[in-house]
Design a protein around this motif. Structure first.
Motif, mmCIF file in Angstrom:
data_model
loop_
_atom_site.group_PDB
_atom_site.id
_atom_site.type_symbol
_atom_site.label_atom_id
_atom_site.label_comp_id
_atom_site.label_asym_id
_atom_site.label_seq_id
_atom_site.Cartn_x
_atom_site.Cartn_y
_atom_site.Cartn_z
ATOM 1 N N TYR A 37 -14.279 -10.209 -33.974
ATOM 2 C CA TYR A 37 -15.569 -9.623 -33.617
ATOM 3 C C TYR A 37 -16.221 -9.159 -34.910
ATOM 4 O O TYR A 37 -15.686 -8.289 -35.612
ATOM 5 N N LYS A 38 -17.360 -9.759 -35.248
ATOM 6 C CA LYS A 38 -18.036 -9.394 -36.504
ATOM 7 C C LYS A 38 -19.521 -9.202 -36.229
ATOM 8 O O LYS A 38 -20.224 -10.161 -35.879
ATOM 9 N N HIS A 39 -19.963 -7.966 -36.348
ATOM 10 C CA HIS A 39 -21.382 -7.617 -36.179
ATOM 11 C C HIS A 39 -21.939 -8.162 -34.862
ATOM 12 O O HIS A 39 -23.046 -8.708 -34.810
ATOM 13 N N GLY A 40 -21.145 -8.055 -33.784
ATOM 14 C CA GLY A 40 -21.621 -8.452 -32.469
ATOM 15 C C GLY A 40 -21.312 -9.881 -32.076
ATOM 16 O O GLY A 40 -21.481 -10.256 -30.912
ATOM 17 N N GLU A 41 -20.846 -10.704 -33.020
ATOM 18 C CA GLU A 41 -20.491 -12.095 -32.719
ATOM 19 C C GLU A 41 -18.985 -12.202 -32.504
ATOM 20 O O GLU A 41 -18.204 -11.578 -33.238
ATOM 21 N N VAL A 42 -18.578 -13.014 -31.528
ATOM 22 C CA VAL A 42 -17.161 -13.134 -31.194
ATOM 23 C C VAL A 42 -16.695 -14.575 -31.381
ATOM 24 O O VAL A 42 -17.362 -15.523 -30.954
ATOM 25 N N TYR A 349 -17.750 9.679 -30.957
ATOM 26 C CA TYR A 349 -17.062 9.973 -32.215
ATOM 27 C C TYR A 349 -17.670 9.132 -33.335
ATOM 28 O O TYR A 349 -17.978 7.956 -33.143
ATOM 29 N N GLU A 350 -17.826 9.736 -34.503
ATOM 30 C CA GLU A 350 -18.326 9.003 -35.678
ATOM 31 C C GLU A 350 -17.176 8.793 -36.656
ATOM 32 O O GLU A 350 -16.606 9.754 -37.175
ATOM 33 N N TYR A 351 -16.835 7.530 -36.876
ATOM 34 C CA TYR A 351 -15.738 7.201 -37.783
ATOM 35 C C TYR A 351 -16.087 7.583 -39.213
ATOM 36 O O TYR A 351 -17.198 7.376 -39.677
ATOM 37 N N LYS A 352 -15.094 8.142 -39.895
ATOM 38 C CA LYS A 352 -15.294 8.603 -41.267
ATOM 39 C C LYS A 352 -14.666 7.673 -42.308
ATOM 40 O O LYS A 352 -15.207 7.489 -43.392
ATOM 41 N N ILE A 353 -13.505 7.121 -42.009
ATOM 42 C CA ILE A 353 -12.728 6.389 -43.015
ATOM 43 C C ILE A 353 -12.503 4.925 -42.634
ATOM 44 O O ILE A 353 -12.582 4.039 -43.478
ATOM 45 N N VAL A 354 -12.255 4.658 -41.377
ATOM 46 C CA VAL A 354 -11.911 3.300 -40.940
ATOM 47 C C VAL A 354 -13.174 2.459 -40.793
ATOM 48 O O VAL A 354 -14.087 2.812 -40.037
ATOM 49 N N LYS A 355 -13.207 1.327 -41.505
ATOM 50 C CA LYS A 355 -14.369 0.432 -41.482
ATOM 51 C C LYS A 355 -14.095 -0.867 -40.732
ATOM 52 O O LYS A 355 -15.027 -1.520 -40.254
ATOM 53 N N MET A 356 -12.841 -1.298 -40.683
ATOM 54 C CA MET A 356 -12.430 -2.478 -39.917
ATOM 55 C C MET A 356 -11.121 -2.132 -39.228
ATOM 56 O O MET A 356 -10.356 -1.299 -39.714
ATOM 57 N N LEU A 357 -10.859 -2.824 -38.100
ATOM 58 C CA LEU A 357 -9.675 -2.493 -37.316
ATOM 59 C C LEU A 357 -8.992 -3.756 -36.801
ATOM 60 O O LEU A 357 -9.645 -4.633 -36.231
ATOM 61 N N VAL A 358 -7.674 -3.832 -37.028
ATOM 62 C CA VAL A 358 -6.841 -4.863 -36.410
ATOM 63 C C VAL A 358 -6.111 -4.184 -35.255
ATOM 64 O O VAL A 358 -5.419 -3.182 -35.461
ATOM 65 N N THR A 359 -6.291 -4.699 -34.044
ATOM 66 C CA THR A 359 -5.666 -4.043 -32.889
ATOM 67 C C THR A 359 -5.408 -5.041 -31.773
ATOM 68 O O THR A 359 -6.057 -6.091 -31.705
ATOM 69 N N LEU A 376 -16.715 0.189 -31.656
ATOM 70 C CA LEU A 376 -17.685 -0.894 -31.465
ATOM 71 C C LEU A 376 -19.009 -0.398 -30.882
ATOM 72 O O LEU A 376 -19.814 -1.203 -30.415
ATOM 73 N N HIS A 377 -19.206 0.914 -30.905
ATOM 74 C CA HIS A 377 -20.460 1.510 -30.399
ATOM 75 C C HIS A 377 -20.742 1.041 -28.971
ATOM 76 O O HIS A 377 -21.876 0.722 -28.616
ATOM 77 N N GLY A 378 -19.679 0.974 -28.160
ATOM 78 C CA GLY A 378 -19.824 0.651 -26.747
ATOM 79 C C GLY A 378 -19.719 -0.823 -26.406
ATOM 80 O O GLY A 378 -19.764 -1.190 -25.226
ATOM 81 N N ASP A 379 -19.542 -1.699 -27.402
ATOM 82 C CA ASP A 379 -19.568 -3.144 -27.169
ATOM 83 C C ASP A 379 -18.201 -3.722 -26.812
ATOM 84 O O ASP A 379 -17.946 -4.911 -27.025
ATOM 85 N N TRP A 380 -17.320 -2.906 -26.242
ATOM 86 C CA TRP A 380 -15.968 -3.382 -25.957
ATOM 87 C C TRP A 380 -15.946 -4.458 -24.873
ATOM 88 O O TRP A 380 -15.079 -5.336 -24.881
ATOM 89 N N GLY A 398 1.189 -9.056 -26.819
ATOM 90 C CA GLY A 398 0.092 -10.006 -26.691
ATOM 91 C C GLY A 398 -0.583 -10.332 -28.016
ATOM 92 O O GLY A 398 -0.063 -10.059 -29.100
ATOM 93 N N ASP A 399 -1.770 -10.926 -27.918
ATOM 94 C CA ASP A 399 -2.541 -11.328 -29.094
ATOM 95 C C ASP A 399 -3.288 -10.136 -29.671
ATOM 96 O O ASP A 399 -3.199 -9.017 -29.163
ATOM 97 N N SER A 400 -4.065 -10.411 -30.726
ATOM 98 C CA SER A 400 -4.737 -9.294 -31.409
ATOM 99 C C SER A 400 -6.193 -9.618 -31.719
ATOM 100 O O SER A 400 -6.664 -10.722 -31.470
ATOM 101 N N SER A 401 -6.846 -8.629 -32.296
ATOM 102 C CA SER A 401 -8.258 -8.786 -32.648
ATOM 103 C C SER A 401 -8.520 -8.150 -33.998
ATOM 104 O O SER A 401 -7.833 -7.205 -34.406
ATOM 105 N N LEU A 402 -9.525 -8.680 -34.690
ATOM 106 C CA LEU A 402 -10.070 -8.053 -35.903
ATOM 107 C C LEU A 402 -11.475 -7.603 -35.543
ATOM 108 O O LEU A 402 -12.320 -8.420 -35.168
ATOM 109 N N LEU A 403 -11.712 -6.312 -35.614
ATOM 110 C CA LEU A 403 -12.997 -5.748 -35.204
ATOM 111 C C LEU A 403 -13.764 -5.257 -36.426
ATOM 112 O O LEU A 403 -13.284 -4.419 -37.193
ATOM 113 N N ILE A 404 -14.957 -5.835 -36.621
ATOM 114 C CA ILE A 404 -15.828 -5.455 -37.728
ATOM 115 C C ILE A 404 -17.190 -5.078 -37.123
ATOM 116 O O ILE A 404 -17.964 -5.959 -36.740
ATOM 117 N N PRO A 405 -17.462 -3.791 -36.948
ATOM 118 C CA PRO A 405 -18.689 -3.375 -36.256
ATOM 119 C C PRO A 405 -19.957 -3.848 -36.986
ATOM 120 O O PRO A 405 -19.954 -4.033 -38.195
#
Length: 405
Positions: A37-42, A349-359, A376-380, A398-405
């Motif tokens: 997920y990168k800037h809204g594109e999957v 919540y406003e993230y302070k340190i984490v800019k990308m997330l693998v989960t 993801l500012h609600g875009d889950w 299971g599988d995973s995701s890379l999330l880049i808001p």
């Protein structure tokens, strides 16, 4: 916007058929699917290609906790089977000292079939290096929703760590609906696990192999490790209609001086591997904020309470917050920060340190899904709908995701 306390957990539900829950991992960890997920594109890829999506020079933070064999079974003389599930150390409270204990220690535990163990001690014989010994468990009080149990054994040459390896069972997640198998002892640990203490794996890390770690290094990704011991509370369902009624579990963290220094060099920005790394990194900001207001706090007083982030004004930058913690370590001649967090990260919540997330993909109506939604500012929905319609495997194995808001 609603206060985070007023969020209805029912708004974070989605259909998860049992057949989509991965009961076992893939034979090759890094061949799992990766949703990007990168800037809204999957889109999607293989996990082994993760390094190609990350910016060279970025800092990636892993949780190096190791899952302990926290489940033990004792059979009473009546035949009743009692399960004792270790939650956190009582005496000694320090994890490292606990595993070095010999002859006696105590833990806060969950007890299965408690009605059959109203009094007296439980005993279990075990063998170590050809000699038989006896492990005894005695209940000695209630601690919140858990029971403190004292364990004694009649050989001072055997440490508690060795006893758990002999007597304990690895506690795989309850939603797998199966018994622990021998293979889980290796597959339910990350390849970089080091520090014993968790009762559940930081599962986003299960996809990494030595080859992927080398590829990260070759790509110029800086790697650091923190420790957060995952508690059984990670599986605790949100039963309250509004999350204000949900009490988050406390988890113990350790962050080394060199990790804090590395964070400062990276402008207090990081790629987090897993929600446990997120909770650790984001908690650091509020610990630094406390020290900014009162430099003389103890490590225990640095504990981040559940709603604290929503009640504090962000008066300093993340870099300044990390510098406050480093100054604290200097004043107290400490090489690492050892404290705890109860932080809940939810929309608002406003993230302070984490800019990308693998989960990984989390359970419906869980606090982990709230954390992802906040990131993801609600875009889950977009992420989960794609995963459900493209045969992704869900939850721990299971599988995973890379999330880049």
């Amino acid at each position: 916007m609603l206060s985070p306390k007023q969020i209805h957990i029912s708004d974070y539900n989605y259909p998860l058929p049992d057949e989509r829950i991965a009961k076992f991992p893939l034979a090759q960890r890094d061949q799992s699917k990766l949703l990007v997920y990168k800037h809204g594109e999957v889109g999607e890829d293989r996990f082994s290609n993760l390094p190609s999506y990350l910016p060279s020079g970025a800092l990636m933070v892993f949780n190096n906790t190791k899952v302990i064999q926290a489940r033990m079974h004792f059979r009473k003389e009546t035949g009743a089977l009692i399960e004792i599930f270790l939650l956190e150390p009582a005496k000694p409270a320090d994890y490292e000292l606990m595993f070095q204990s010999n002859e006696q220690c105590s833990w806060y535990c969950l007890v299965g079939n408690l009605k059959k163990w109203k009094e007296g001690s439980l005993r279990r014989e075990f063998e170590y290096e050809g000699k038989k010994f006896t492990l005894t468990a005695t209940r000695c009080g209630i601690h919140g929703t858990s029971h403190e149990s004292v364990f004694t054994w009649d050989n001072p040459q055997v440490s508690w760590a060795e006893i758990l390896d002999i007597v304990g069972e690895l506690p795989i997640p309850p939603y797998l609906n199966r018994e622990t198998e021998e293979s889980d002892k290796s597959t339910y640990q990350t390849v970089y696990s080091k520090i014993k203490g968790s009762v559940a794996a930081p599962t986003a890390g299960l996809h990494f192999t030595s080859e992927v770690l080398k590829a990260l290094d070759d790509s110029g990704i800086d790697r650091e490790e923190v420790t957060l011991h995952v508690g059984a509370g990670t599986f605790k369902p949100v039963k309250a209609e509004q999350i204000e009624g949900h009490e988050m579990h406390t988890e113990y963290i350790a962050v080394r001086r060199q990790t804090l220094e590395k964070l400062i060099r990276h402008d207090a920005s990081a790629i987090a591997v897993g929600t446990t790394s997120v909770r650790t990194l984001e908690s650091l900001y509020y610990m630094g904020l406390k020290l900014h207001a009162n430099p003389d706090l103890s490590e225990a007083e640095l504990h981040v309470n559940q709603w604290e982030p929503y009640e504090q004004e962000a008066a300093i930058t993340p870099v300044e917050a990390i510098k406050e913690i480093l100054a604290y370590l200097d004043r107290n001649n400490l090489s690492a920060l050892h404290t705890s967090t109860q932080i809940i990260i939810a929309p608002g919540y406003e993230y302070k340190i984490v800019k990308m997330l693998v989960t990984n993909f989390h359970q419906p109506q869980s606090t982990l899904l709230l954390l992802v939604s906040a990131f993801l500012h609600g875009d889950w929905h977009k992420v989960y709908e794609y995963a459900l319609s493209h045969d992704f495997r869900f939850l721990s194995y299971g599988d995973s995701s890379l999330l880049i808001p």
